[in-house]
Design an enzyme around this catalytic site. Sequence first.
Site, PDB file in Angstrom:
ATOM      1  N   CYS A 218       0.818  -1.218   0.000  1.00  0.00           N
ATOM      2  CA  CYS A 218       0.000   0.000   0.000  1.00  0.00           C
ATOM      3  C   CYS A 218       0.850   1.267   0.000  1.00  0.00           C
ATOM      4  O   CYS A 218       0.666   2.154  -0.840  1.00  0.00           O
ATOM      5  CB  CYS A 218      -0.958  -0.016   1.188  1.00  0.00           C
ATOM      6  SG  CYS A 218      -0.173  -0.069   2.815  1.00  0.00           S
TER       7      CYS A 218
ATOM      8  N   HIS B 111      -2.651   1.136   6.813  1.00  0.00           N
ATOM      9  CA  HIS B 111      -2.940   1.073   5.379  1.00  0.00           C
ATOM     10  C   HIS B 111      -3.065   2.478   4.823  1.00  0.00           C
ATOM     11  O   HIS B 111      -3.401   3.429   5.542  1.00  0.00           O
ATOM     12  CB  HIS B 111      -4.244   0.306   5.157  1.00  0.00           C
ATOM     13  CG  HIS B 111      -4.527  -0.008   3.719  1.00  0.00           C
ATOM     14  ND1 HIS B 111      -3.667  -0.738   2.932  1.00  0.00           N
ATOM     15  CD2 HIS B 111      -5.577   0.324   2.914  1.00  0.00           C
ATOM     16  CE1 HIS B 111      -4.177  -0.860   1.713  1.00  0.00           C
ATOM     17  NE2 HIS B 111      -5.326  -0.215   1.674  1.00  0.00           N
TER      18      HIS B 111
ATOM     19  N   HIS C 204      -5.913   1.669  -4.101  1.00  0.00           N
ATOM     20  CA  HIS C 204      -4.994   1.224  -3.051  1.00  0.00           C
ATOM     21  C   HIS C 204      -4.543  -0.192  -3.355  1.00  0.00           C
ATOM     22  O   HIS C 204      -5.177  -0.917  -4.130  1.00  0.00           O
ATOM     23  CB  HIS C 204      -5.655   1.299  -1.669  1.00  0.00           C
ATOM     24  CG  HIS C 204      -6.904   0.475  -1.523  1.00  0.00           C
ATOM     25  ND1 HIS C 204      -7.203  -0.246  -0.399  1.00  0.00           N
ATOM     26  CD2 HIS C 204      -7.956   0.258  -2.364  1.00  0.00           C
ATOM     27  CE1 HIS C 204      -8.362  -0.857  -0.535  1.00  0.00           C
ATOM     28  NE2 HIS C 204      -8.842  -0.568  -1.720  1.00  0.00           N
TER      29      HIS C 204
END
Length: 656
Positions: free
Chosen positions: A555, A610, A622
């Site tokens: 990520c 994240h 993402h």
Amino acid sequence: MGRSLYKSCKNSPSVSAPSRMRLSGSALRTLPLLMSAFLLHAVAASQSIPTSFSEPFETSGTVLRGLVIVADPAGYEPTISGEHASKQDTEALAAARSNFAVAALLRHHVTDAGGDFYLTRQDDRPATNSLEDYPAREMVVRRAQPHFVVTIAHTSSEREIVVPAVDSATSDPVSYALAQILAHHLAQAGFGAFDIRGGTVPLHESTGATALVLMLPLPPPPPAPDYRPRSTHTSKVARAIYSTCEEAWTGKLRDALETRRTRTFRSPRAETSSEAPPPEGVTTEVASLARNLWHGERPPASVEEARRLLDAYKKQTLTDTTIFYLDTQIEQTPRGWRVVARSNVRQIAECAVGILRTVGCSPLEATVEVLPNYASLGKAPFAVAVGVPALLWGAPEEGNDVQTQVLPGEPLWLLDRTPDSTFYLVQGADGYIGWLRSDSVALLDAERFDSLLEKRCAVLTAPWSDGSLALTPGTRLPLVDQHMHEPKAGRSLVKVQYFMHSSRGELLEKELPIPAELLSFPPQPSAGQRAVETALSLYGSPYVFGGRSANGIDCSGLVGVSYESAGLRLPRDARQQILVGRLVATPWHRDALQPGDILFFISETGRVVHTGLSLGGNRFIHSCPPSVRVNSFSPDDPLYSKTWIKAFAFARRPLP
């Protein structure tokens, strides 16, 4: 070329031990994979953001519990390097990377369904020494003790599955049955018919494991910058292999696989023990954190001990205590415990309560309050800083634990205020939370606040004064002309917007003429737009923890390489990236999101785990197992994700 490519898989990089992952879509836990450095150039800034996306195939549950497989993505060994590399070398490299991409996606499918998964190589570096490398791949198989091994080998044209030959006329029956299932699922995925033949399968020859080699054509390269056709090919192959695993493990082939494995690997693998179940209403993740923070065999004996425990939680777990606010009021009475937990993020307040429950503060009467306090602030808790630069305090009194300084014109997110309205609890543009005197706060409605966040601003680079007003360097000033990129030659003054209180306390918007040489101007087009275009070129790439390339990326790696292409180098990890840029969105207000704004998400314990990039509005891109994908915050969008809207913590805009 296809057969030589398969043989060259013996030359893939060595690993010292098998890599095992147990993943879920929300936990994002994998073993690190060392990836080669990757830098992607931005595509044309004028390119529009695509609107057609689909959710990747995902699995869940325990349908594969007990199954152990090893994926062996074939590598390659270049014959010539540098500018003289042959077309065959170029195709072999593309094939090796596709092999690894399929294996990386398959890893997520298998582990999310409860299976155990191992890889024989960890990245796409060229293989260099077959004599040293092959025993390492063999060692992965011996340590994993799998039910079967699948070697993935893209070739120039072959469509066949090779299974171990018992003799010139007979193939290994278990591997052959597995190959039949795989051929069926590949045909259903649109790859056509596959021949199944007996031959030499090196990892079967050396270990005795059930094994097969999948050889399939490499897809043609897609037209740049659209990578979706190749990602579709990769996901279809991974899904076909996963479907083979599921059908074999839940059907008649399971007993044969178990028998073969027991006969081949006589010493069973040790199973790990699990922790005690968490208290009712507390998640496993929160309970595990609580046990790590509290090492005593007894529960906290006093309010002071309970406070020390929650202080340890704030200091050791929260990614940044200046961005996340937690205030707890704890009481101990003859009838038990009482706690009020207040935070700007629900998960943090709930985690504090869960920690106390886990360590034995019982019975516990708990109240969770999520800020902003609408009862005190009203429906539009937004403001702009006015007047002179003002200090932000750790408590609602001047001189108590200074946090930072707020400059006039900065947007403020209101969280609470004192009963006498003397101080506001605010979160500033830099993310800091603290108490600000009310005479430095001018209230805004949501529309004016969003306009302030969205406007292009110039930044003052030197002190400026007109006699009645003095501004300091670093002050952001919205441009009156929102289309201005740089002032025209010979233009000495630029009009900017400035907020101030009138003598009656009303908010005024004043235009100030500032010398152009004292201002810096934002880039056009925005770096955020260029970053998004790079991120979209990686759509469909497998999620690989630690990865920064199209062959596997995590990520923060996606966010980092996307902004690298726009000229900005970000810190590597999400927990470091949270400090870059200015605050533009919170869980309770996301209306001003623009393409390229960096989104941050937290776990149940309040740790930033994240990150992704806004596409503007509700959609964002993402990298999340199994691949780089697009999701949405809007329940009306087919890409809506309840998981991510719950985990969203805030967003920052890295550049002006």
